[in-house]
Write a protein that holds these residues in place. Sequence first.
Motif, PDB file in Angstrom:
ATOM      1  N   ILE A  30      -1.191  -2.557 -12.769  1.00  0.00           N
ATOM      2  CA  ILE A  30      -2.117  -1.493 -12.393  1.00  0.00           C
ATOM      3  C   ILE A  30      -2.286  -0.583 -13.593  1.00  0.00           C
ATOM      4  CG2 ILE A  30      -2.510   0.478 -10.876  1.00  0.00           C
ATOM      5  CD1 ILE A  30      -0.795  -1.005  -8.773  1.00  0.00           C
ATOM      6  N   GLY A  31      -3.520  -0.434 -14.035  1.00  0.00           N
ATOM      7  CA  GLY A  31      -3.791   0.306 -15.252  1.00  0.00           C
ATOM      8  C   GLY A  31      -3.890   1.804 -15.059  1.00  0.00           C
ATOM      9  N   GLU A  32      -3.820   2.521 -16.148  1.00  0.00           N
ATOM     10  CA  GLU A  32      -4.042   3.962 -16.122  1.00  0.00           C
ATOM     11  C   GLU A  32      -5.462   4.249 -15.642  1.00  0.00           C
ATOM     12  OE1 GLU A  32      -3.233   5.027 -20.147  1.00  0.00           O
ATOM     13  OE2 GLU A  32      -1.087   5.238 -19.810  1.00  0.00           O
ATOM     14  N   THR A  33      -5.606   5.263 -14.830  1.00  0.00           N
ATOM     15  CA  THR A  33      -6.890   5.729 -14.260  1.00  0.00           C
ATOM     16  C   THR A  33      -7.550   4.692 -13.359  1.00  0.00           C
ATOM     17  OG1 THR A  33      -8.386   5.056 -16.077  1.00  0.00           O
ATOM     18  CG2 THR A  33      -7.233   7.166 -16.306  1.00  0.00           C
ATOM     19  N   GLU A  34      -6.774   3.844 -12.723  1.00  0.00           N
ATOM     20  CA  GLU A  34      -7.327   2.921 -11.718  1.00  0.00           C
ATOM     21  C   GLU A  34      -7.218   3.534 -10.327  1.00  0.00           C
ATOM     22  OE1 GLU A  34      -7.634  -1.550 -11.628  1.00  0.00           O
ATOM     23  OE2 GLU A  34      -5.667  -1.293 -12.540  1.00  0.00           O
ATOM     24  N   PHE A  35      -8.165   3.167  -9.482  1.00  0.00           N
ATOM     25  CA  PHE A  35      -8.210   3.593  -8.080  1.00  0.00           C
ATOM     26  C   PHE A  35      -8.076   2.318  -7.260  1.00  0.00           C
ATOM     27  CE2 PHE A  35     -10.970   6.176  -4.865  1.00  0.00           C
ATOM     28  CZ  PHE A  35      -9.832   6.537  -4.166  1.00  0.00           C
ATOM     29  N   VAL A  36      -6.883   2.053  -6.741  1.00  0.00           N
ATOM     30  CA  VAL A  36      -6.550   0.744  -6.187  1.00  0.00           C
ATOM     31  C   VAL A  36      -6.227   0.837  -4.698  1.00  0.00           C
ATOM     32  CG1 VAL A  36      -4.970  -1.233  -6.346  1.00  0.00           C
ATOM     33  CG2 VAL A  36      -5.638   0.003  -8.418  1.00  0.00           C
ATOM     34  N   ALA A  37      -6.842  -0.050  -3.913  1.00  0.00           N
ATOM     35  CA  ALA A  37      -6.561  -0.150  -2.486  1.00  0.00           C
ATOM     36  C   ALA A  37      -5.562  -1.274  -2.234  1.00  0.00           C
ATOM     37  CB  ALA A  37      -7.850  -0.422  -1.715  1.00  0.00           C
ATOM     38  N   VAL A  38      -4.639  -1.044  -1.312  1.00  0.00           N
ATOM     39  CA  VAL A  38      -3.737  -2.088  -0.838  1.00  0.00           C
ATOM     40  C   VAL A  38      -4.037  -2.288   0.643  1.00  0.00           C
ATOM     41  CG1 VAL A  38      -1.355  -2.839  -0.512  1.00  0.00           C
ATOM     42  CG2 VAL A  38      -1.956  -1.427  -2.491  1.00  0.00           C
ATOM     43  N   THR A  39      -4.520  -3.486   0.984  1.00  0.00           N
ATOM     44  CA  THR A  39      -4.924  -3.768   2.358  1.00  0.00           C
ATOM     45  C   THR A  39      -4.120  -4.943   2.908  1.00  0.00           C
ATOM     46  OG1 THR A  39      -6.687  -5.289   1.651  1.00  0.00           O
ATOM     47  CG2 THR A  39      -7.276  -2.953   1.883  1.00  0.00           C
ATOM     48  N   GLY A  40      -4.271  -5.159   4.206  1.00  0.00           N
ATOM     49  CA  GLY A  40      -3.586  -6.266   4.853  1.00  0.00           C
ATOM     50  C   GLY A  40      -3.304  -5.938   6.299  1.00  0.00           C
ATOM     51  N   PRO A  41      -2.950  -6.945   7.107  1.00  0.00           N
ATOM     52  CA  PRO A  41      -2.658  -6.703   8.521  1.00  0.00           C
ATOM     53  C   PRO A  41      -1.437  -5.807   8.698  1.00  0.00           C
ATOM     54  CG  PRO A  41      -2.716  -9.072   7.997  1.00  0.00           C
ATOM     55  CD  PRO A  41      -2.772  -8.341   6.706  1.00  0.00           C
ATOM     56  N   SER A  42      -1.294  -5.248   9.894  1.00  0.00           N
ATOM     57  CA  SER A  42      -0.105  -4.469  10.208  1.00  0.00           C
ATOM     58  C   SER A  42       1.133  -5.342  10.045  1.00  0.00           C
ATOM     59  CB  SER A  42      -0.174  -3.940  11.641  1.00  0.00           C
ATOM     60  OG  SER A  42      -1.255  -3.044  11.780  1.00  0.00           O
ATOM     61  N   GLY A  43       2.175  -4.780   9.430  1.00  0.00           N
ATOM     62  CA  GLY A  43       3.414  -5.528   9.243  1.00  0.00           C
ATOM     63  C   GLY A  43       3.386  -6.519   8.105  1.00  0.00           C
ATOM     64  N   SER A  44       2.345  -6.451   7.261  1.00  0.00           N
ATOM     65  CA  SER A  44       2.217  -7.441   6.190  1.00  0.00           C
ATOM     66  C   SER A  44       3.042  -7.094   4.949  1.00  0.00           C
ATOM     67  CB  SER A  44       0.747  -7.597   5.786  1.00  0.00           C
ATOM     68  OG  SER A  44       0.230  -6.366   5.308  1.00  0.00           O
ATOM     69  N   GLY A  45       3.553  -5.845   4.882  1.00  0.00           N
ATOM     70  CA  GLY A  45       4.362  -5.458   3.728  1.00  0.00           C
ATOM     71  C   GLY A  45       3.696  -4.462   2.807  1.00  0.00           C
ATOM     72  N   LYS A  46       2.569  -3.901   3.227  1.00  0.00           N
ATOM     73  CA  LYS A  46       1.834  -2.955   2.370  1.00  0.00           C
ATOM     74  C   LYS A  46       2.684  -1.723   2.053  1.00  0.00           C
ATOM     75  CE  LYS A  46      -1.485  -2.263   5.290  1.00  0.00           C
ATOM     76  NZ  LYS A  46      -0.856  -3.007   6.405  1.00  0.00           N
ATOM     77  N   SER A  47       3.184  -1.089   3.091  1.00  0.00           N
ATOM     78  CA  SER A  47       3.974   0.122   2.875  1.00  0.00           C
ATOM     79  C   SER A  47       5.285  -0.197   2.158  1.00  0.00           C
ATOM     80  CB  SER A  47       4.262   0.816   4.213  1.00  0.00           C
ATOM     81  OG  SER A  47       3.061   1.312   4.787  1.00  0.00           O
ATOM     82  N   SER A  48       5.855  -1.343   2.472  1.00  0.00           N
ATOM     83  CA  SER A  48       7.100  -1.751   1.793  1.00  0.00           C
ATOM     84  C   SER A  48       6.864  -1.882   0.293  1.00  0.00           C
ATOM     85  CB  SER A  48       7.613  -3.071   2.366  1.00  0.00           C
ATOM     86  OG  SER A  48       7.967  -2.929   3.729  1.00  0.00           O
ATOM     87  N   LEU A  49       5.721  -2.446  -0.084  1.00  0.00           N
ATOM     88  CA  LEU A  49       5.377  -2.558  -1.496  1.00  0.00           C
ATOM     89  C   LEU A  49       5.212  -1.173  -2.113  1.00  0.00           C
ATOM     90  CD1 LEU A  49       4.537  -4.121  -4.036  1.00  0.00           C
ATOM     91  CD2 LEU A  49       2.201  -4.220  -3.106  1.00  0.00           C
ATOM     92  N   LEU A  50       4.541  -0.273  -1.388  1.00  0.00           N
ATOM     93  CA  LEU A  50       4.329   1.074  -1.910  1.00  0.00           C
ATOM     94  C   LEU A  50       5.660   1.796  -2.131  1.00  0.00           C
ATOM     95  CD1 LEU A  50       1.543   2.495  -2.458  1.00  0.00           C
ATOM     96  CD2 LEU A  50       2.088   3.932  -0.481  1.00  0.00           C
ATOM     97  N   TYR A  51       6.598   1.617  -1.202  1.00  0.00           N
ATOM     98  CA  TYR A  51       7.905   2.271  -1.343  1.00  0.00           C
ATOM     99  C   TYR A  51       8.673   1.717  -2.536  1.00  0.00           C
ATOM    100  CZ  TYR A  51       6.963   3.997   3.377  1.00  0.00           C
ATOM    101  OH  TYR A  51       6.398   4.604   4.465  1.00  0.00           O
ATOM    102  N   LEU A  52       8.489   0.436  -2.827  1.00  0.00           N
ATOM    103  CA  LEU A  52       9.114  -0.130  -4.029  1.00  0.00           C
ATOM    104  C   LEU A  52       8.482   0.464  -5.283  1.00  0.00           C
ATOM    105  CD1 LEU A  52       9.399  -3.898  -3.005  1.00  0.00           C
ATOM    106  CD2 LEU A  52      11.298  -2.294  -3.290  1.00  0.00           C
ATOM    107  N   LEU A  53       7.154   0.542  -5.305  1.00  0.00           N
ATOM    108  CA  LEU A  53       6.465   1.105  -6.467  1.00  0.00           C
ATOM    109  C   LEU A  53       6.839   2.568  -6.672  1.00  0.00           C
ATOM    110  CD1 LEU A  53       2.842  -0.360  -6.096  1.00  0.00           C
ATOM    111  CD2 LEU A  53       4.791  -1.315  -7.328  1.00  0.00           C
TER     112      LEU A  53
END
Length: 233
Positions: A30-53
């Motif tokens: 993910i580059g500097e000054t990027e506006f990035v969406a993380v999508t996916g079904p409920s329970g797919s791991g989106k928030s888990s990925l965000l907490y790792l980042l």
Amino acid sequence: MRALVETEKLTRILPETVPVTLVKDVTLSIGETEFVAVTGPSGSGKSSLLYLLGLLDRPTDGKLSIGGRDTGPMTERERAATRLSMIGFVFQFHFLLPEFTARENVEIPMRRLGRLARTKMRERAGELLTSLGLGEHLDKRPDQLSGGQRQRVAVARALANDPPLILADEPTGSLDSSSSEQVFATLENLVRERGKTVVAVTHDLDMAARMDRRIHIVDGKIDLLPEQPHLQG
């Protein structure tokens, strides 16, 4: 564009009796000054990925670098310091302290980092809130603000220590359409006008379509979207 966040085969497995894989082999940049969406079904791991980042959780395997620095060898103290200086968080529910005013809530990360004098913290908090259209609400408590206003206070709090990376977990999920649009415009402004990198988990595909890039997660893994062949998985 320089990379601000890089992962290599990032994986998080809960060591239950039957192990549960939350994130699996995620490789991305993910580059500097990027506006990035993380999508996916409920329970797919989106928030888990965000907490790792966001260094709120540790990976079971793989590598995560922020600002060119490998976070794997960091001590807990170093991880906490990196969170305070490099990362701002905005959640679906604002988590403002109800007994504090808007300005006092924004001052909290600055107090924890301890770089500014008390008067400078107060001044900066006021400037941030005013820049987000809340100049008339500095001394109001959260229960005296609308949902959209509370979320903008949360954005100001995320900006308190001027971090390059803002992570947002369903930032418009609990808001009506008008408030959602205000918060989206605020996040977009952080990228376009302030040079921040914003990564936002969202179920709102219309919102995701207006962002620079979309990372789609299914079963903890990046699902390559046909229109975005440059994403890695």
